[in-house]
Scaffold this active site. Structure first.
Site, PDB file in Angstrom:
ATOM      1  N   ASP A  14       8.762  -2.735  -2.872  1.00 46.52           N
ATOM      2  CA  ASP A  14       8.607  -1.312  -3.112  1.00 46.52           C
ATOM      3  C   ASP A  14       7.286  -1.007  -3.828  1.00 46.52           C
ATOM      4  O   ASP A  14       6.590  -0.047  -3.491  1.00 46.52           O
ATOM      5  CB  ASP A  14       9.790  -0.801  -3.938  1.00 46.52           C
ATOM      6  CG  ASP A  14       9.883   0.710  -3.946  1.00 46.52           C
ATOM      7  OD1 ASP A  14       9.893   1.306  -2.862  1.00 46.52           O
ATOM      8  OD2 ASP A  14       9.938   1.281  -5.047  1.00 46.52           O
TER       9      ASP A  14
ATOM     10  N   LYS B 266       3.904   1.094  -2.607  1.00 43.08           N
ATOM     11  CA  LYS B 266       3.324   2.189  -3.405  1.00 43.08           C
ATOM     12  C   LYS B 266       1.820   2.007  -3.611  1.00 43.08           C
ATOM     13  O   LYS B 266       1.049   2.961  -3.478  1.00 43.08           O
ATOM     14  CB  LYS B 266       4.042   2.274  -4.756  1.00 43.08           C
ATOM     15  CG  LYS B 266       5.478   2.777  -4.646  1.00 43.08           C
ATOM     16  CD  LYS B 266       6.196   2.748  -5.991  1.00 43.08           C
ATOM     17  CE  LYS B 266       7.623   3.258  -5.873  1.00 43.08           C
ATOM     18  NZ  LYS B 266       8.346   3.218  -7.154  1.00 43.08           N
TER      19      LYS B 266
END
Length: 816
Positions: free
Chosen positions: A682, A686
């Site tokens: 994740d 980002k």
């Protein structure tokens, strides 16, 4: 003196006629009046039906006539006192005996000519006007019945006769001067030619009769009483917020009526327009409503306070014919030849547009005329087609015309830009444009399927400055989705009052069910939609959004699904704004990311994904502001996982690492599968998104990911993951102890520098900006050409359903 005309719905039955009687009484106390009435509602159509049936040897015409006779006999019984009914019942029977005799002749001959049609249809107004006159006479009013057919003279062009105004005016003045009654009742629609044959005045004939009489006697005012309270800013069947137009000029009324406003038929009001006689449209069923005043003598406010437009009109079932070719350029008479051949076939040209190059000319016609028009053009231009001077005529159908009308548009800059801009922002393609030099009317041709959306968009832009309706389609009903829905309902009143927008949740979906409402789902419907919704998929949800075709639509993705982003391109191409919490699209292949951004730009819509990084923190927005202002980002250092920050802030070796991760998941900080957070996937997505927004074409596989998890942790189910965490507790304790021994703490850090990115666990010293980061906070440190010595820092809560939902909410508001 005034002229009052009552339409078919106003005299549809005895109850309505009593309302008409009340209006007549009130007006006759103030003025001498002429009252023109239509046939009872639906009677003219039924008379034509009976005659057509007879011409086809269908004996059902007899029953149709009997039904009409009963309708009129019942009306006499309801309106005329019992002792006075006998002569009027006989009168009705005689008229219907005559009608039946005519139809019997049609039945025998099998012919229904226009001349006979005029004769038969004339009975409707003849009957209604006589019965109403009798009612008023028996009520003691000073009434006389005038047979319009004896005084309005026409040529013999049956069903649409042309009036001899000079003779008609003399006849009417002579009758009115010779009969000083306060009330004159007259049938509309009917007239006679020089031979005494019945003729009719065509579409809008009763309005025409009233206008002819008003013009002949120089009336003070013509009143048309109908079933609507005047002209409206748009068709109320399409626009729920359509408003009555209190005052309008004749020129504006003619423009609106030409393009479909049903209250008036333009040719019928010509006689009063020429004489500058005021025309007022009133509602029989709402007598106190002001209605619409149509006049040449309106008082205009100062220029700045004037309403730009007065109304929006539309016309459907339109086709475009385009004739183009190099042989048209600079050749005189080409357009004349086109219009002449169409005129010969009685094809009405509604709209014309031609490029200045003279290479093509386009006309709009009714769809029903396509066949005749095409054949006429092919015949007229046969030689030009053979010599390739022109191309075969191109036909586009299933189109509609929308006209924005207003005298105040003249000399105002930006009206067309405002019109085209709001349509373009809603994905409505304009096929043709026409505007006259008078600037009273801007007409556009669009696809028929877009008509409701387009009219509502324009009405909102030009007539509803107070509130903008926004239709939200929310995909995802997890923690973030629930919080978002609640925030929308809690905050909507504030948005209406302060930002003039009204957010409607028009659709809601998860992986199992979906539900829709164009007027907006209620709070309870959103909560209970799993019980009431239909079976769902991302594709079905997208198709339904597109088919509903509502203005100001925003698609909101608050899922972590890999399937939902597949529908983004389809929605963006329909100019539907997208707000995505889902990171899949923005972190997919660079070409796909770039393609979505380009499609959004090319289709004048928004693709926002601020919450992809840092939940509600203004991180992506900050990057965009820096880039737009000419700065360049040179490096990024960040703690981007609220989950990992929470975990390492709370892990002190006393509680097992697995319990801390479970606590983070319980509090809503993690993805449904915590491994996406814990493995750094994740965070890698980002930093990838931030690098791309900073202008670097980075791919996901180019990011170096230094995972702190063991290989075993990444295998199996989520339960297997937690078991593995427990099994390898010593591994996590060793990571913690190494950092402590160095006087540092653990942080999972993302870095971007010199076009390269990496993520991994780092030991952070107390002097670092990353050291004092608590709970679920995120921090992003930007170094740019302008912020080279003292970096720009964005810091705050970077996880949690509440703050993520608020970030999505902020993107929604920005998108509209």
């Amino acid at each position: 003196m005034k002229v009052l005309k009552f339409g078919g719905t106003s005299v549809a039955n005895a109850q309505n006629i009593l309302l008409v009687e009340d209006i007549i009484k009130k007006e006759s106390l103030k003025n001498r009046i002429v009252v023109v009435v239509s046939a009872l509602h639906g009677v003219t159509d039924q008379l034509i039906k009976a005659a057509e049936s007879a011409s086809q040897h269908d004996e059902n015409y007899i029953q149709t006539i009997k039904n009409l006779e009963e309708k009129h006999l019942d009306l006499v019984k309801e309106l005329i006192p019992i002792l006075d009914q006998s002569p009027w019942l006989s009168f009705v029977k005689k008229q219907f005996n005559d009608i039946e005799d005519l139809c019997n002749g049609i039945f025998v001959l099998g012919e229904f000519t226009d001349r006979i049609k005029d004769k038969i249809t004339s009975y409707g107004e003849f009957l209604s006007s006589n019965i109403i006159a009798a009612r008023l006479q028996l009520k003691g009013l000073d009434v006389i019945w005038m047979n319009s057919a004896e005084h309005i003279l026409t040529n013999s062009n049956y069903t649409n006769a042309k009036v001899n105004f000079e003779a008609t005016e003399n006849n009417l003045i002579k009758f009115l001067n010779g009969n000083p009654n306060q009330i004159i009742i007259a049938p509309g629609f009917i007239a006679k030619d020089e031979k005494g044959n019945s003729t009719t005045l065509g579409r809008g004939g009763s309005d025409y009769t009233a206008a002819i009489i008003a013009s002949a006697i120089n009336a003070d005012e013509l009143q048309i009483w109908t079933d609507v309270s005047g002209m409206m800013t748009s068709d109320p069947r399409l626009v729920s917020n359509a408003k009555p137009i209190p005052e309008i000029s004749y020129a504006e009324a003619m423009e609106l009526s030409h393009f479909g406003a049903k209250v008036l038929y333009p040719p019928t009001i010509q006689p009063v327009m020429v004489k500058n006689i005021d025309l007022r449209i009133k509602n029989t069923f709402e007598q106190d409503a002001f209605g619409t005043l149509i006049s040449h003598k309106l008082e205009k406010p100062n220029f700045e306070n004037q309403q730009i437009a007065v109304g929006i009109s539309n016309m459907s079932d339109i086709a475009l014919l385009t004739l183009e070719g190099s042989g048209m350029i600079g050749i005189p008479g080409f357009s004349a030849k086109l219009f002449q051949c169409l005129s010969h076939e009685k094809v009405n040209v509604i709209l014309i547009t031609q490029s200045s190059s003279e290479h093509s000319i386009t006309v709009a016609i009714h769809e029903k005329d396509i066949f005749n028009a095409k054949n006429a053009i092919n015949y007229a231009f046969e030689d030009d087609l053979k010599l390739k001077r022109v191309e075969p005529v191109k036909i586009e159908n299933h189109l509609s015309i929308i006209a924005l009308v207003g005298e105040n548009m003249k000399s105002r800059s930006g009206v067309s830009a405002k019109m085209f801009g709001c349509l373009g922002n809603n994905g409505i393609n304009i096929r043709a444009i026409a505007q006259g030099s008078s600037e009273k009317n801007i007409s556009i041709v669009i696809s028929e399927k877009d008509i409701k959306k387009a009219v509502n968009v324009l009405h909102e832009e030009f007539f509803e400055s107070e509130i903008k309706q926004v239709h939200l389609y929310i995909c995802g009903t997890g923690n973030v989705g629930k919080k978002l829905n609640q925030q929308i309902f809690d905050q909507n009143e504030y948005l209406k009052q302060n930002l003039l927008i009204n957010l409607r949740i028009a659709g809601l979906s998860n992986s199992r069910k979906m539900i829709f409402s164009d007027k907006g789902l209620s709070e309870n419907e959103c909560k209970d939609f799993n019980q009431n919704g239909e079976d769902a998929s991302a594709e079905k949800f997208a198709q339904e959004i597109i088919s509903r075709n509502l203005r100001n639509s925003v698609f909101v993705d608050v899922t972590a699904s890999s399937e939902v982003p597949d529908i983004y391109e389809k929605l963006l191409k329909k100019s539907i704004n997208i707000v995505a919490c889902n990171k899949i699209a923005a972190s997919s292949g660079f070409e796909n990311y770039k393609n979505l951004k380009n499609i959004a730009r090319n289709h004048s819509c928004k693709f926002f994904f601020e919450t992809n990084v840092g939940a509600g923190l203004p991180i992506i927005g900050t990057i965009n502001d820096l880039i737009r202002s000419g700065d360049k980002i040179t490096s990024i250092q960040a703690v981007l996982s609220g989950t990992l920050n929470f975990v390492f802030n709370n892990y002190d070796g006393k509680k097992p690492f697995s319990e801390i991760v479970a606590q983070a998941q319980k509090e809503g900080f993690t993805e449904p599968d915590p491994r996406l957070d814990m493995a750094g996937t994740d965070v890698a997505r980002k930093i990838l998104i931030l690098a791309r927004e900073a202008g670097y074409p980075l791919e996901f596989n180019e990011i170096e990911n230094e995972s702190f998890l063991t290989e075993e942790c990444m295998k199996g189910s989520v339960n297997d993951f937690y078991n593995s965490l427990s099994k390898h507790e010593n591994h996590f304790k060793n990571l913690l102890e190494k950092a402590k021994n160095d006087g540092k703490i653990l942080k999972y850090v993302a870095e971007f520098n010199n076009g390269k990115a990496k993520v991994g666990l780092q030991h952070i010293a107390p002097e670092s900006d990353l050291f004092h980061l608590y709970g679920k906070d995120n921090i992003v440190i930007f170094k740019t050409l302008r912020y080279s010595e003292q970096p720009l820092v964005v810091k705050g809560a970077g996880a949690g359903a509440e703050v993520t939902a608020s970030g999505v909410f902020a993107d929604i508001v920005r998108s509209v």
